[in-house]
Write an enzyme that holds these catalytic residues in place. Structure first.
Site, mmCIF file in Angstrom:
data_model
loop_
_atom_site.group_PDB
_atom_site.id
_atom_site.type_symbol
_atom_site.label_atom_id
_atom_site.label_comp_id
_atom_site.label_asym_id
_atom_site.label_seq_id
_atom_site.Cartn_x
_atom_site.Cartn_y
_atom_site.Cartn_z
ATOM 1 C CG ASP A 7 36.905 35.808 43.987
ATOM 2 O OD1 ASP A 7 36.215 36.705 44.020
ATOM 3 O OD2 ASP A 7 37.612 35.948 43.221
ATOM 4 C CG ASP A 102 34.783 39.934 44.992
ATOM 5 O OD1 ASP A 102 35.574 40.285 45.918
ATOM 6 O OD2 ASP A 102 34.721 39.958 43.946
ATOM 7 C CD GLU A 103 38.447 37.405 48.182
ATOM 8 O OE1 GLU A 103 39.270 36.723 47.727
ATOM 9 O OE2 GLU A 103 38.787 39.143 47.754
HETATM 10 MG MG LIG Z 1 36.381 38.843 42.584
#
Ligand SMILES: [Mg+2]
Length: 423
Positions: A7, A102-103
């Site tokens: 993340d 974003d993961e």
């Molecule tokens: Mg994040």
């Protein structure tokens, strides 16, 4: 099966500061479309107490007094940085699921606990070194445990391997509040609390049949996942609706632009339909192409590019025009593509979307578009998908919204690349 959840830390802010070393370690926030409210905060901004969703006009004075660097959202930059991070991550695993911008979940099959720890550290270092984006890495045997490990890693040095059967693993899970668990929303946490279940540890030891009886299969899955029994598939978890992705592998490799156009058209049509179905509009779109990475003997090319929309929209012809323009820009002949996809980013509820100073929005025109799409959706619903569909792929109208505090498209626009000067 060990999984890593990677993340990006304060992703939008990290993208902004990445090209502005003067801001490293300083409070930074990113604003929503048209600079409405705070949608991302650096750790330093969080520490100052700037809340998520803070309206810019209410916080303007404090942000200035506290020397907080304020940016308009730059989805073209975030989309491109996301693609870079994902590209680096793909080196570490043959099975990966990009869960959000974003993961990503990575399968790390066949490693010992010691190897997992080394691998997690290497992932973190490599992404940082190659893209400039800091990430946290959590490893566990299920998605829920990987997510928990990732959250816990943020309180430490950014990497945490959670062996749920080790004494340290027991301690972490026993002390973990249920409301901090992935997929446990406020109401579920409150109902669990009514049963005296306040921590992940007590949920883990709870009677499966009781939990199933009270909370259905969703609750039972939580118990199983906490015990290391993997049953939480990606599709079964409701993703935060900040973006929407449509993609599909081809039945055979595709080399021609014309065929890619058709695939992208289908994805955009579907995406537009989904947006409208959920009452959402997209602020930006991305298009990506993949070649077969299981065939290292063939040339590889996996481009992704995005573009911001002047006004958030769910109007298919407009989304289509942007996506086809992106496709033309990223397409290169001579590759065998196996997949194409479309990503809608920065989703906002239609009724909340704001206009633009730079393009007059005609409400009558918008209403016409809405009714046209509603008619198309209704026909496709009642008479089967593709009853009515796009014949054209072009939509010529290119304006560019400049937001007040938008950073440059450092990585996607040649005129805006950072310049290093030697004095
Ligand atoms: Mg994040």
């Amino acid at each position: 099966m060990p999984l890593a959840l990677v993340d990006c830390t304060s992703f939008y802010c990290s993208c902004e500061t990445m090209f502005r070393p003067g801001l490293w370690g300083k409070p930074v926030v990113v604003l929503s479309n048209n600079d409405g409210c705070v949608i991302a905060r650096s750790p330093e901004a969080k520490a100052l107490g700037v809340p998520m969703g803070a309206p810019e006009f209410q916080w303007r004075k404090r942000l200035r007094d506290w020397n907080v660097a304020v940016f308009s959202s730059n989805y073209e930059l975030y989309g491109d940085m996301s693609a870079r991070v994902m590209t680096v991550l793909r080196r570490f695993s043959t099975a990966m699921e990009a869960y959000s911008i974003d993961e990503a979940f990575l399968s790390l099959d066949g490693m010992t606990w010691a190897q997992l720890a080394a691998c997690a550290r290497e992932i973190r270092q490599t992404v940082r070194r190659w893209t400039g984006i800091p990430v946290g890495v959590g490893v566990g045997t299920t998605k829920l445990l990987a997510k928990l490990a990732n959250r816990a890693a943020k309180q430490g040095d950014g990497v945490l391997v959670l062996d749920h059967d080790s004494p340290a693993g027991h301690d972490l899970i026993n002390g973990w509040p249920t409301r901090e668990l992935w997929g446990v929303a406020g109401r579920l946490a409150a109902r669990l609390a009514d049963l005296g279940i306040l921590t992940a540890g007590s949920l883990r030891r709870a009677s499966r049949s009781l939990i199933r009886q009270r909370f259905g299969v969703v609750g039972e899955r939580l118990v199983l996942e906490l015990n290391g029994v993997s049953c939480l598939e990606l599709e079964e978890v409701e993703a935060p609706r900040q973006n929407l992705c449509g993609s599909r592998s081809f039945g055979r490799p595709v080399t021609e632009l014309e065929e890619l156009r058709q695939a992208v058209t289908v994805h955009v049509e579907r995406a537009g339909e989904k947006l409208r179905g959920q009452g959402l509009a997209a602020s930006a779109v991305c298009v990506f192409l993949l070649t077969n990475r299981h065939r290292p003997d063939l040339p590889q090319y996996n481009p992704q590019a995005g573009r911001e929309l002047i006004v958030p929209t769910a109007f298919t012809p407009e989304l289509m025009g942007e996506c086809q323009r992106i496709l033309s820009a990223i397409y290169r002949p001579g590759y065998r593509y196996v997949k194409a996809g479309v990503l809608c980013l920065g989703l906002v509820p239609v009724e909340e979307k704001q206009g633009s100073l730079f393009r007059e929005v005609d409400p009558a025109q918008e209403e016409k578009q809405r009714r046209l799409m509603a008619a198309v959706d209704a026909l496709n619903l009642h008479h089967g998908r593709n009853t009515v569909r796009m014949a054209t792929a072009g939509f010529e109208q290119r304006w560019r919204m400049r937001q007040d505090r938008k950073s440059s498209c450092y990585t996607t626009c040649l005129a805006e690349v950072p310049v290093a000067r030697v004095y």
